[in-house]
Enzyme design. Sequence first.
Site, PDB file in Angstrom:
ATOM      1  N   ALA A  33       0.855  -1.186   0.000  1.00 40.00           N
ATOM      2  CA  ALA A  33       0.000   0.000   0.000  1.00 40.00           C
ATOM      3  C   ALA A  33       0.887   1.230   0.000  1.00 40.00           C
ATOM      4  CB  ALA A  33      -0.931   0.005   1.206  1.00 40.00           C
ATOM      5  N   GLY A  34       1.288   1.651  -1.213  1.00 37.30           N
ATOM      6  CA  GLY A  34       2.126   2.831  -1.357  1.00 37.30           C
ATOM      7  C   GLY A  34       1.303   3.999  -1.847  1.00 37.30           C
ATOM      8  N   SER A  35       1.261   4.181  -3.177  1.00 39.21           N
ATOM      9  CA  SER A  35       0.421   5.243  -3.742  1.00 39.21           C
ATOM     10  C   SER A  35      -1.050   5.025  -3.404  1.00 39.21           C
ATOM     11  CB  SER A  35       0.610   5.294  -5.263  1.00 39.21           C
ATOM     12  OG  SER A  35       1.926   5.687  -5.583  1.00 39.21           O
ATOM     13  N   GLU A  74       1.145  18.270   3.980  1.00 41.10           N
ATOM     14  CA  GLU A  74       2.492  17.725   3.777  1.00 41.10           C
ATOM     15  C   GLU A  74       3.055  18.129   2.423  1.00 41.10           C
ATOM     16  OE1 GLU A  74       4.546  13.349   2.890  1.00 41.10           O
ATOM     17  OE2 GLU A  74       2.461  13.481   3.561  1.00 41.10           O
ATOM     18  N   GLY A 125      30.962  20.785 -14.353  1.00 44.25           N
ATOM     19  CA  GLY A 125      31.776  19.822 -15.077  1.00 44.25           C
ATOM     20  C   GLY A 125      32.263  18.684 -14.184  1.00 44.25           C
ATOM     21  N   ALA A 160       5.334  11.209  -0.711  1.00 41.14           N
ATOM     22  CA  ALA A 160       4.098  12.011  -0.584  1.00 41.14           C
ATOM     23  C   ALA A 160       3.205  11.847  -1.802  1.00 41.14           C
ATOM     24  CB  ALA A 160       4.433  13.487  -0.355  1.00 41.14           C
ATOM     25  N   SER A 185       4.870  11.570  -8.556  1.00 32.81           N
ATOM     26  CA  SER A 185       4.480  12.616  -9.505  1.00 32.81           C
ATOM     27  C   SER A 185       3.273  12.190 -10.320  1.00 32.81           C
ATOM     28  CB  SER A 185       5.651  12.936 -10.438  1.00 32.81           C
ATOM     29  OG  SER A 185       6.675  13.621  -9.760  1.00 32.81           O
ATOM     30  N   GLU A 186       3.222  10.906 -10.677  1.00 29.15           N
ATOM     31  CA  GLU A 186       2.100  10.415 -11.491  1.00 29.15           C
ATOM     32  C   GLU A 186       0.785  10.512 -10.719  1.00 29.15           C
ATOM     33  OE1 GLU A 186       5.885   8.963 -13.036  1.00 29.15           O
ATOM     34  OE2 GLU A 186       4.998   8.875 -11.033  1.00 29.15           O
TER      35      GLU A 186
END
Length: 383
Positions: free
Chosen positions: A130-132, A242, A339, A363, A366-367
Amino acid sequence: MDLRPSEEERVLQEAARQLVRREVAPVADRMDREDWFPRDVFRRLGDDGFLAPTLPSAVGGLGLAYGAQAAILEEIARASPALALSVGAHSNLFADNVARNGSEAQRAEFLPAVAAGKEVGALALTEPNAGSDAVALRTRAERRGDQYVLNGTKQFITNGPIADVLLVYAKTAPERGAHGISAFLVRREATGFSVSRSLDKMGMRGSPTGELAFQDVRVPVAQRVGEENDGVRILMSGLNVERAVLSAIPVGIMAECLDRSVAYAREREQFGHRIGEFELVQAKLAEMYTHLRAARLLMYAALEEVRGDPRSLRAAAAALTFASEASTRVALDAVQVHGGYGYMRDLPLERLARDAKLLEIGAGTSEIRRLIVARELLGPGFG
């Protein structure tokens, strides 16, 4: 809308800048190399009020708005994004959440030591499966009289290996799905709680991340935050705050990368010219500045929106999405401007680039954050 920081926030940021230069910058490289958390520095942040800017004065806080918290995190992130991440998890994910949603007795019991840095706080939400999809968690809390019994595993928990107190989400009514979650305050010394392992990360080293186990952990009903099965409301409002507040970490990364790159471009000579005279280097600096400026304004707008309504979704999601992705690009451009020197570990730029990448993942990735923005724009019926 005036998005500029208040005079109070500017004064606080300058004070944080001085402390960071004196206390954080000298240990930032060791934190990364040894994956070491500087408890003494953390405690000094607490001594100066930097761990509790939004908490009420009754529990040792400064009673300020979220802009103050962001200003502190930005300054810490310039020297050590890893320490900024741990401070954010401690002061926002745990402490501010308890301050907003806990009872008066819970605030009095759990927050003073956290505000002072005597104890480290963490939020335990993410699980191996259970992440996203945060509400798909499997940790259970079964009520037995005046106690709950917690069983389950948490994964990727910032501050988990060192936390003295945790805000833990668990299912109290699994059949109700997202509306069957409750939140609990759990102390490290609770019988049945353990740190299964500390995780070795690509970046944000020195900010301990771990896997936690709860085996028949007994938690008094008095340590449930909010009503039973009301956890999803607490969870979602906390995630929005958050995202807005943690946008300050990529902003801090970009500010440090830009300052270092401008200074280097003024001094470094090649082919008889300072590299700042070359148009392609000038273009990189201009893009770095533009990304920083845009990210900071998005952050200010998101902070203002969640201050008025912590349930507001898209402003915070958009701010962190843009800032996190921009910080990765800006850090890599800073490496390029420097460089070969930028690629070496003698400078912090390669560390900042590694640290920046996590902010596109934590948190909500991005998707996922893009989906949040789009679905709120489209309205009901679109996901």
